[in-house]
Design an enzyme around this catalytic site. Structure first.
Site, short mmCIF file in Angstrom:
data_model
loop_
_atom_site.label_atom_id
_atom_site.label_comp_id
_atom_site.label_asym_id
_atom_site.label_seq_id
_atom_site.Cartn_x
_atom_site.Cartn_y
_atom_site.Cartn_z
N LYS A 1 35.54 24.46 35.09
CA LYS A 1 36.10 23.19 35.60
C LYS A 1 35.52 22.01 34.82
O LYS A 1 34.94 21.08 35.40
CB LYS A 1 35.87 23.07 37.10
CG LYS A 1 36.59 24.18 37.87
CD LYS A 1 36.72 23.91 39.34
CE LYS A 1 37.58 24.94 40.04
NZ LYS A 1 36.97 26.29 40.12
N SER B 1 52.27 37.97 47.52
CA SER B 1 53.69 38.10 47.18
C SER B 1 54.39 36.75 47.19
O SER B 1 55.23 36.46 46.34
CB SER B 1 54.38 39.09 48.12
OG SER B 1 54.18 38.66 49.43
N ARG C 1 37.07 37.35 47.09
CA ARG C 1 36.46 38.01 48.24
C ARG C 1 37.29 39.15 48.81
O ARG C 1 36.74 40.16 49.23
CB ARG C 1 36.17 36.97 49.34
CG ARG C 1 34.97 36.10 49.00
CD ARG C 1 34.90 34.86 49.87
NE ARG C 1 35.93 33.90 49.51
CZ ARG C 1 36.09 32.72 50.12
NH1 ARG C 1 35.29 32.39 51.10
NH2 ARG C 1 37.03 31.89 49.72
P1 XMP Z 1 38.45 33.87 46.77
O1 XMP Z 1 37.23 34.59 47.20
O2 XMP Z 1 38.83 32.73 47.65
O3 XMP Z 1 38.03 33.26 45.35
O4 XMP Z 1 39.62 34.78 46.48
C1 XMP Z 1 38.80 32.39 44.60
C2 XMP Z 1 38.17 32.17 43.28
O5 XMP Z 1 38.97 31.25 42.57
C3 XMP Z 1 38.27 30.04 42.39
N1 XMP Z 1 39.20 29.02 42.82
C4 XMP Z 1 39.74 28.15 42.03
N2 XMP Z 1 39.58 27.97 40.72
N3 XMP Z 1 41.18 26.23 40.86
C5 XMP Z 1 40.31 27.00 40.15
O6 XMP Z 1 40.17 26.78 38.95
C6 XMP Z 1 41.38 26.39 42.18
O7 XMP Z 1 42.19 25.71 42.82
C7 XMP Z 1 40.61 27.38 42.79
N4 XMP Z 1 40.58 27.83 44.04
C8 XMP Z 1 39.68 28.86 44.04
C9 XMP Z 1 37.03 30.06 43.23
O8 XMP Z 1 36.00 29.37 42.57
C10 XMP Z 1 36.79 31.54 43.31
O9 XMP Z 1 36.12 32.01 42.13
#
Ligand code: XMP
Length: 253
Positions: free
Chosen positions: A85, A216, A230
């Site tokens: 980021k 989906s 997760r």
């Molecule tokens: P979970 O456990 O929620 O993890 O399935 C999600 C993963 O994605 C990242 N994440 C994001 N990364 N923009 C991003 O660049 C986003 O909007 C965003 N939302 C979640 C989060 O850090 C984790 O690794």
């Protein structure tokens, strides 16, 4: 080969749109490294890429253990994405991206709010010169994301009032980034962004499962790849969970 092409080939080879977010947490660094390595080995054949976050880089060290994980990801035939980021001035951004590319990462994520000139331009230029990718946030997945990415703004070029994410999607095209990120928790936003981008810039969608997004629905709305953490690594059998998610949305060819 470009990042877009690399991930499209790994998705076709493994018939999977799933990017694993490898966000494991362990007190003991050695155990964290070993568990990360073993999860990459067991789940890779059901994935198209692996994404690593700073919470893994901080304890393991970039050029030591994380570079070894990136080697393993490559050894399994997948690209590795660094969820950095990137969000600073251009000079600093370029140095940060350069470190991640030196560790072997194929792509980095970046925040759009720093703008292009003296913001993300050096990162996009560096990535192109090394055939790496830049993934631009266009709408994040968490609940508060609409406060920034969804707010109504005045488009500087037309004077019209529009949602921020629409303006950012158009910037993604102008800045020539490889990929955009839109949360699976906002399927209508995925649809709108996809209509702006067409097929040239794929949408990656995090937020499936624990954050409430549907795999989906995100794909049906126009996401090409989904990022899942997760719901896979916290399950009893992560490889089997990845496999069953893949089966539910299998990619052909
Ligand atoms: P979970 O456990 O929620 O993890 O399935 C999600 C993963 O994605 C990242 N994440 C994001 N990364 N923009 C991003 O660049 C986003 O909007 C965003 N939302 C979640 C989060 O850090 C984790 O690794």
């Amino acid at each position: 080969m470009s990042f877009k092409r690399i991930i499209s080939e790994s998705a076709a080879a493994n018939r999977s749109p799933i990017v694993l977010a490898l966000d494991l947490v362990r007190e003991d660094k050695e155990a964290l490294f070993k568990q990360s390595l073993s999860m990459i080995r067991s789940a890779s054949r059901f994935l198209c890429a692996v994404k690593i976050n700073r919470q893994l880089v901080l304890p393991l060290g970039l050029l030591d253990r994380v570079a070894a994980l990136v080697d393993e990801i490559h050894g399994q035939g997948l690209p590795a994405i660094m969820d950095a980021k990137i969000n600073d001035i251009g000079h600093t951004n370029e140095l940060i991206a350069s470190q991640y590319f030196s560790a072997g990462f194929d792509a980095v994520t970046a925040s759009p709010f720093v703008g292009y000139k003296d913001g993300l331009e050096p990162v996009v230029r560096l990535a192109k010169s090394q055939q790496r990718g830049v993934l631009l946030l266009v709408h994040m997945s968490h609940k508060g994301a609409s406060e920034g990415y969804g707010q109504t703004v005045i488009d500087q070029s037309t004077g019209q009032r529009r949602p921020q994410f629409e303006v950012l999607a158009e910037k993604a095209l102008r800045w020539d980034v490889d990929v955009v990120i839109v949360g699976a928790t906002f399927p209508e936003t995925i649809r709108t962004v996809r209509s702006i981008l067409g097929d040239s810039v794929p949408v990656f969608s995090p937020g499936v499962g624990v954050q409430g997004g549907s795999l989906s629905e995100a794909l049906a709305a126009g996401a090409k790849y989904v990022i899942i953490g997760r719901s896979i690594y916290e399950s009893e059998d992560p490889a089997r969970s990845a496999e069953s998610m893949r089966r539910s949305v299998e990619v052909r060819g």
